[in-house]
Enzyme design. Structure first.
Site, PDB file in Angstrom:
ATOM      1  N   GLU A 159       0.815  -1.240   0.000  1.00 59.13           N
ATOM      2  CA  GLU A 159       0.000   0.000   0.000  1.00 59.13           C
ATOM      3  C   GLU A 159       0.839   1.276   0.000  1.00 59.13           C
ATOM      4  O   GLU A 159       0.691   2.162   0.833  1.00 59.13           O
ATOM      5  CB  GLU A 159      -0.954  -0.016   1.214  1.00 59.13           C
ATOM      6  CG  GLU A 159      -1.871  -1.229   1.212  1.00 59.13           C
ATOM      7  CD  GLU A 159      -2.748  -1.346   2.456  1.00 59.13           C
ATOM      8  OE1 GLU A 159      -2.881  -0.376   3.202  1.00 59.13           O
ATOM      9  OE2 GLU A 159      -3.298  -2.446   2.685  1.00 59.13           O
ATOM     10  N   ASN A 201       2.082  -5.079  -3.211  1.00 58.99           N
ATOM     11  CA  ASN A 201       0.714  -5.421  -2.827  1.00 58.99           C
ATOM     12  C   ASN A 201      -0.107  -4.164  -2.529  1.00 58.99           C
ATOM     13  O   ASN A 201       0.358  -3.259  -1.836  1.00 58.99           O
ATOM     14  CB  ASN A 201       0.776  -6.301  -1.560  1.00 58.99           C
ATOM     15  CG  ASN A 201      -0.550  -6.945  -1.203  1.00 58.99           C
ATOM     16  OD1 ASN A 201      -1.207  -7.531  -2.048  1.00 58.99           O
ATOM     17  ND2 ASN A 201      -0.942  -6.833   0.060  1.00 58.99           N
ATOM     18  N   HIS A 237     -10.376  -6.266  -1.591  1.00 57.33           N
ATOM     19  CA  HIS A 237     -11.398  -6.227  -0.534  1.00 57.33           C
ATOM     20  C   HIS A 237     -12.646  -5.634  -1.173  1.00 57.33           C
ATOM     21  O   HIS A 237     -12.727  -4.436  -1.419  1.00 57.33           O
ATOM     22  CB  HIS A 237     -10.917  -5.375   0.651  1.00 57.33           C
ATOM     23  CG  HIS A 237      -9.769  -5.982   1.405  1.00 57.33           C
ATOM     24  ND1 HIS A 237      -9.917  -7.076   2.227  1.00 57.33           N
ATOM     25  CD2 HIS A 237      -8.451  -5.677   1.435  1.00 57.33           C
ATOM     26  CE1 HIS A 237      -8.743  -7.395   2.760  1.00 57.33           C
ATOM     27  NE2 HIS A 237      -7.830  -6.574   2.285  1.00 57.33           N
ATOM     28  N   GLU A 267      -5.949 -10.790  -0.869  1.00 54.97           N
ATOM     29  CA  GLU A 267      -6.699 -10.563   0.379  1.00 54.97           C
ATOM     30  C   GLU A 267      -8.214 -10.504   0.128  1.00 54.97           C
ATOM     31  O   GLU A 267      -8.927  -9.705   0.685  1.00 54.97           O
ATOM     32  CB  GLU A 267      -6.245  -9.260   1.049  1.00 54.97           C
ATOM     33  CG  GLU A 267      -4.766  -9.204   1.346  1.00 54.97           C
ATOM     34  CD  GLU A 267      -4.360  -7.949   2.086  1.00 54.97           C
ATOM     35  OE1 GLU A 267      -5.238  -7.240   2.612  1.00 54.97           O
ATOM     36  OE2 GLU A 267      -3.150  -7.669   2.174  1.00 54.97           O
ATOM     37  N   ASP A 269     -12.044 -10.534   0.024  1.00 55.84           N
ATOM     38  CA  ASP A 269     -13.248 -10.781   0.818  1.00 55.84           C
ATOM     39  C   ASP A 269     -14.361  -9.944   0.203  1.00 55.84           C
ATOM     40  O   ASP A 269     -14.106  -9.050  -0.610  1.00 55.84           O
ATOM     41  CB  ASP A 269     -13.053 -10.495   2.319  1.00 55.84           C
ATOM     42  CG  ASP A 269     -12.454  -9.125   2.601  1.00 55.84           C
ATOM     43  OD1 ASP A 269     -11.826  -8.987   3.667  1.00 55.84           O
ATOM     44  OD2 ASP A 269     -12.595  -8.206   1.763  1.00 55.84           O
TER      45      ASP A 269
END
Ligand code: G3I
Length: 348
Positions: A159, A201, A237, A267, A269
């Site tokens: 990030e 990432n 996400h 990651e 979700d």
């Protein structure tokens, strides 16, 4: 919509999912998601935390039987591994790494350089540029060397792009070292373990054009400089109220793959922004579709080798109130599990 019709719709959804669950189980011949993915040489991962292991073993059992890759959720972050300058603590990291090794799971190390989860001595430190370069180098090379041969891939920088993609994100490394900190981090990690696959990432880069373009150009520039960045992680996400179309996902994954990078969904979700708005059966159905779209896109792009979900079950994931993952609070498979299994099963 009349109450009768909406009841019919919900009933239809429930029936269709149970039918598809039966169908998928039959197709999978009772195999787990891990077994199906492994048979396709595909990495299906989950974030896992030693601090979330349960006395009855249900958390650990779901993690080891349903996934073939593990990302330690917090145990390898700077606050955990170097809580005081020069004093390294691998106790918890070693435990979660040992668990993954005992269960023959690939390990995705997370993360070496990030603006978040820094101990105070770093976050509030008053370093010169050379001092902070030395601090960052020592951290990266001590941690990566400690896990050399055990952790096959790392989120080296996490990030680093401003939330919406307007430039690089403010953090102590950017302020004191300058934008070169990113290239340095990858160089330090590569020197410590030349065999590790090194990831950049970030989030929002699968769908927000400005941020996606910034990330693409950042990576293209690093590669042009000969920086040893091997892969890019798209956290993904997502909110499942309006599933992102497969094509939109696939285009970005393909664009990144065209740089010669390995691509990973790191990651994933998917939760509803307004859980109270729609009946549960409908929310579960839309969530299952969101998962299917993302997995389909990854499986359609040869550079996309892994798909990691950010949490083992709804009870222990970081957004537990939004039920974003594929096992419920009791480790029971949800419709999203069936849709992931079916999508992997049917992919080439
Ligand atoms: O107990 C520790 C304490 O000793 C330490 O000093 C402190 C430092 O921040 O952390 C404390 O525990 C908590 C930690 O999880 C371990 O449970 C932190 O308070 C808490 O903020 C931390 O939350 C994690 C968060 O990242 C920040 O690191 C979440 O569990 C984790 O799911 C979340 O995951 C992030 C990825 O790393 C990066 N991408 C976004 C993703 C979701 O936010």
């Amino acid at each position: 919509m009349s109450r009768f019709l909406s009841t019919l719709l919900v009933l239809g959804l429930i029936l269709s999912f149970s039918a598809s669950q039966l169908c998928s189980n039959a197709l999978a011949k009772g195999r787990t998601l891990r077994q199906v993915a492994t048979s396709k040489h595909f990495l299906i991962g989950s974030a896992g935390s030693i601090w979330k292991f349960t006395p009855d073993g249900s958390y650990q059992n779901t993690l080891s039987t349903q996934f073939n890759m593990l990302t330690p959720e917090n145990e390898l972050k700077w606050f955990a591994t170097e809580p005081q300058q020069g004093k390294f603590d691998f106790y918890w990291g070693d435990k979660i790494v040992a668990f993954a090794q005992q269960n023959n799971m690939r390990i995705h190390g997370h993360t070496l350089v990030w603006f978040d989860s820094l101990p105070a001595w770093v976050k509030n430190g008053t370093f010169t540029r050379d001092e902070l370069i030395a601090v960052m180098k020592n951290h990266i090379q001590t941690v990566v060397s400690h896990y050399k041969g055990k952790i096959q891939e790392w989120d080296v920088v996490n990030e680093a792009i401003e939330h919406h993609g307007n430039g690089l994100r403010d953090n102590i490394f950017l302020r004191v070292i300058g934008p070169e900190y990113i290239a340095m981090a990858f160089q330090f990690a590569h020197e410590a373990d030349p065999d590790a696959v090194l990831f950049y990432n970030d989030f929002g880069t699968e769908n927000w054009p400005i941020k996606s373009d910034f990330q693409y150009n950042l990576l293209k520039g690093l590669l042009k400089q000969g920086v040893p960045v091997n892969a890019v992680g798209l956290q993904m996400h997502e909110y499942s109220d309006n599933p992102i179309p497969v094509d939109r996902y696939r285009k970005e994954l393909q664009r990144l793959g065209s740089l010669g990078l390995r691509v990973g969904v790191t990651e994933f979700d998917a939760s509803s922004k307004e859980p109270q708005k729609n009946p549960l059966a409908m929310r579960l159905g839309v969530q299952a579709q969101t998962y299917a779209n993302a997995v389909s896109a990854c499986r359609a792009v040869s550079a996309c080798k892994s798909f990691t979900i950010w949490g083992v079950n709804d009870k222990t994931t970081h957004q537990s109130d939004l039920a974003p993952v594929i096992f419920d609070a009791n480790n029971q498979p949800k419709p999203a599990y069936t849709s992931v299994l079916r999508t992997v099963l049917r992919s080439k």
